[in-house]
Design a protein around this motif. Sequence first.
Motif, PDB file in Angstrom:
ATOM      1  N   TYR A  56      -7.234  -3.444   3.487  1.00 20.78           N
ATOM      2  CA  TYR A  56      -7.362  -2.243   2.663  1.00 20.78           C
ATOM      3  C   TYR A  56      -6.748  -2.469   1.274  1.00 20.78           C
ATOM      4  O   TYR A  56      -7.355  -2.188   0.251  1.00 20.78           O
ATOM      5  CB  TYR A  56      -6.672  -1.064   3.361  1.00 20.78           C
ATOM      6  CG  TYR A  56      -6.617   0.185   2.511  1.00 20.78           C
ATOM      7  CD1 TYR A  56      -7.703   1.065   2.469  1.00 20.78           C
ATOM      8  CD2 TYR A  56      -5.499   0.484   1.744  1.00 20.78           C
ATOM      9  CE1 TYR A  56      -7.662   2.202   1.682  1.00 20.78           C
ATOM     10  CE2 TYR A  56      -5.451   1.619   0.948  1.00 20.78           C
ATOM     11  CZ  TYR A  56      -6.533   2.484   0.921  1.00 20.78           C
ATOM     12  OH  TYR A  56      -6.488   3.597   0.129  1.00 20.78           O
ATOM     13  N   TYR A  81      -3.928   4.211  -3.756  1.00 20.12           N
ATOM     14  CA  TYR A  81      -3.960   4.228  -2.300  1.00 20.12           C
ATOM     15  C   TYR A  81      -4.122   5.652  -1.762  1.00 20.12           C
ATOM     16  O   TYR A  81      -3.605   6.600  -2.332  1.00 20.12           O
ATOM     17  CB  TYR A  81      -2.639   3.673  -1.751  1.00 20.12           C
ATOM     18  CG  TYR A  81      -2.499   2.171  -1.829  1.00 20.12           C
ATOM     19  CD1 TYR A  81      -2.887   1.482  -2.960  1.00 20.12           C
ATOM     20  CD2 TYR A  81      -1.964   1.466  -0.772  1.00 20.12           C
ATOM     21  CE1 TYR A  81      -2.737   0.104  -3.034  1.00 20.12           C
ATOM     22  CE2 TYR A  81      -1.814   0.085  -0.841  1.00 20.12           C
ATOM     23  CZ  TYR A  81      -2.204  -0.584  -1.971  1.00 20.12           C
ATOM     24  OH  TYR A  81      -2.055  -1.933  -2.039  1.00 20.12           O
ATOM     25  N   GLN A  85      -1.917   5.099   3.620  1.00 21.61           N
ATOM     26  CA  GLN A  85      -1.693   3.720   3.176  1.00 21.61           C
ATOM     27  C   GLN A  85      -0.585   3.657   2.143  1.00 21.61           C
ATOM     28  O   GLN A  85       0.141   2.676   2.056  1.00 21.61           O
ATOM     29  CB  GLN A  85      -2.974   3.131   2.590  1.00 21.61           C
ATOM     30  CG  GLN A  85      -3.956   2.657   3.628  1.00 21.61           C
ATOM     31  CD  GLN A  85      -4.839   3.795   4.126  1.00 21.61           C
ATOM     32  OE1 GLN A  85      -4.717   4.925   3.688  1.00 21.61           O
ATOM     33  NE2 GLN A  85      -5.730   3.501   5.044  1.00 21.61           N
TER      34      GLN A  85
END
Length: 114
Positions: A56, A81, A85
């Motif tokens: 990610y 983000y 996250q």
Amino acid sequence: MKTITKQQSKDIKLIGKFVEVYCAGKHRGAERTPFALPAGVGERNLCPECASFLGYAVTRRLKCPLEAEKPSCKHCRTHCYAKPQLAKVKEIMAYSGRKLMMRGRLDYIWHYFF
Ligand SMILES: [Zn+2]
């Protein structure tokens, strides 16, 4: 293979190192497999959870629209983000930052926080 900028490769290397340190310390019992970073940046041994997080982070970094305007992600990852996250990356940075500091890896800390 996609080409990436020098700065991207630097940032990706760094986040990879941080996630690896975090994983090695926090997920001791987990089974780790090599996670390949893009564009020949290298690979990191990670558990599945950390591999998915790093995936990610790398994607975000490669998609960052502010490429030209910023020296590094350190100033903008809060905008980049998604919430879960973001909480995770803060935890990882705090944990691995301390670890690297204790090991005298100030080059990493220096690059990241200053
Ligand atoms: Zn892990």
